[in-house]
Design a protein around this motif. Sequence first.
Motif, short mmCIF file in Angstrom:
data_model
loop_
_atom_site.label_atom_id
_atom_site.label_comp_id
_atom_site.label_asym_id
_atom_site.label_seq_id
_atom_site.Cartn_x
_atom_site.Cartn_y
_atom_site.Cartn_z
N PHE A 160 0.85 -1.18 0.00
CA PHE A 160 0.00 0.00 0.00
C PHE A 160 0.89 1.24 0.00
O PHE A 160 2.03 1.19 0.42
CB PHE A 160 -0.92 0.00 1.22
CG PHE A 160 -1.65 -1.30 1.41
CD1 PHE A 160 -2.88 -1.50 0.80
CD2 PHE A 160 -1.11 -2.32 2.16
CE1 PHE A 160 -3.56 -2.70 0.95
CE2 PHE A 160 -1.77 -3.53 2.32
CZ PHE A 160 -3.00 -3.72 1.71
N THR B 281 0.01 6.62 2.87
CA THR B 281 -1.33 6.43 3.40
C THR B 281 -1.27 5.91 4.83
O THR B 281 -0.30 5.23 5.21
CB THR B 281 -2.12 5.44 2.54
OG1 THR B 281 -1.49 4.14 2.63
CG2 THR B 281 -2.15 5.89 1.08
N TYR C 184 -2.89 3.46 6.25
CA TYR C 184 -2.85 1.99 6.26
C TYR C 184 -1.48 1.50 5.82
O TYR C 184 -0.90 0.58 6.41
CB TYR C 184 -3.94 1.45 5.33
CG TYR C 184 -4.24 -0.02 5.52
CD1 TYR C 184 -5.23 -0.44 6.38
CD2 TYR C 184 -3.52 -0.99 4.82
CE1 TYR C 184 -5.52 -1.79 6.54
CE2 TYR C 184 -3.79 -2.34 4.98
CZ TYR C 184 -4.79 -2.74 5.84
OH TYR C 184 -5.06 -4.07 6.01
N GLY C 185 -0.94 2.12 4.76
CA GLY C 185 0.39 1.74 4.31
C GLY C 185 1.45 1.97 5.37
O GLY C 185 2.39 1.16 5.51
N ILE D 208 1.44 -1.86 -5.89
CA ILE D 208 0.79 -1.01 -4.89
C ILE D 208 -0.70 -0.94 -5.18
O ILE D 208 -1.11 -0.66 -6.32
CB ILE D 208 1.40 0.41 -4.89
CG1 ILE D 208 2.86 0.35 -4.45
CG2 ILE D 208 0.61 1.35 -3.96
CD1 ILE D 208 3.57 1.69 -4.47
N ARG E 168 -4.68 0.23 -3.20
CA ARG E 168 -5.18 1.22 -2.23
C ARG E 168 -5.83 0.57 -1.02
O ARG E 168 -5.67 1.04 0.10
CB ARG E 168 -6.19 2.15 -2.91
CG ARG E 168 -6.61 3.32 -2.04
CD ARG E 168 -7.41 4.33 -2.80
NE ARG E 168 -7.65 5.53 -2.02
CZ ARG E 168 -8.37 6.57 -2.44
NH1 ARG E 168 -8.90 6.54 -3.65
NH2 ARG E 168 -8.54 7.62 -1.68
N ALA F 188 -5.83 -6.05 -2.32
CA ALA F 188 -4.65 -6.87 -2.12
C ALA F 188 -5.02 -8.35 -2.07
O ALA F 188 -4.32 -9.20 -2.63
CB ALA F 188 -3.94 -6.46 -0.83
#
Length: 308
Positions: free
Chosen positions: A196, A200, A202-203, A222, A224, A229
Motif C-alpha cells: 500500500f 497512506t 494503512y500503508g 501497490i 489502495r 490486495a
Amino acid sequence: MQLNLRQIEVFRAIMITGSISGAARLLSVSQPAISRLLAYTEDRLKLQLFERVRGRVQPTPEARRLFAEVDQVHRGVLRINDLAEELRERGTGSVRIVASPSVGHAMVPDAIARLRQRFPDLRVEFETLTLLEIIARVTGARADLGISVLPVDEPTIVSEVLAEGRLMVIMPPDHALTRLSTVRPADLTPYPLIGFGAQTPYGNIVMRALATGTEPVRVSTIVRFAPAACAMVRAGAGIAVVDEFVLRGHPWPEITARPLSSKTRVHAHLLTPRFEPLSRTARAFVDTLRGMVPPLPDAATATRATGA
C-alpha cells in the motif's frame, strides 16, 4: 437576508437546467413566477447570481460557489423526506453506515444482515470509503456512524475500539510460506509483495510492522485497499500483508493466511457523532456489531479460521 427553502429550490433549478424556462418546467410553475422570485432574491441578497446573455442566464462565480452549498442542503431535504416516508409507511426508519474497506468487506455486511432480521423493512445505506471520507460523512451528519480500521482524532467524533486484530500474511495455498506457522518480516524478502502507498495511514501501519526485519521487503505492486490486495493474491500476483478483519468470515477460500510475527495490532473503531444521539436503529446496529466481535482467539485457532 437568509434564503428560504423555496428560494433555494428555485436557484438550484435554474442552475441545473441553465434557463428560466427549464426551471419553470422542472418546478411546474410559470416562467414569470421564476423570474420574479429570482429578481427578488438577487435584490434582497444585494448579489447578482446570473447574467442575462442572449435570452439565457449564465451563473456568476458567486452563484457557482453558492450552488455547492445549496446542493448539499437540497440533498439533506431529500433525505429528510425519504426518512419521513419510511417512518410513515413502516415505522422503522433508516440507518446510514460508512466503513473502511477491510471491515466493510465482511464484518459490516454480516451485522447488517443480522440487523435486518430484527427490522425486515429497515432501509440501509452502506458505503465503503477512505478515512477522510468517513470522517466527513459522520461530522457532516451524512452518515449515522462509521467503522474504521484506522484511528481518528476528531473533536466532534467519539471513537470506540470494538475489536483488535493482527496483521496477517496472505499467499496462494501452494506458496512456500505456508510451511511456517508464523511469518517474520525477513521471511518475505525473497518474494514480491503487494503493498500500500507508504504515504497512506494503512500503508504506514504495514510498513512499520515490516521495518523490524534486517532487510527491506520488496514492494512490487501497490494497491489502495486491503480487499484489492486479497484479490491480487488470489489471482497469483504475489503475497501481501493485510489486517485480520478483511479475512474474517473466510471470504477468500483461494488464499492462505499466516500471522505476521510483528507485535503491531490493528483495531476496528466505532465512530459516532459526539453531539448527536444515535437513532434507535443505529443503536440496534451498534449492539449487533458488538455482539459479533468476541475476544480474539489464540494463534492456532486464528490460523485455521483464516484459511491456513
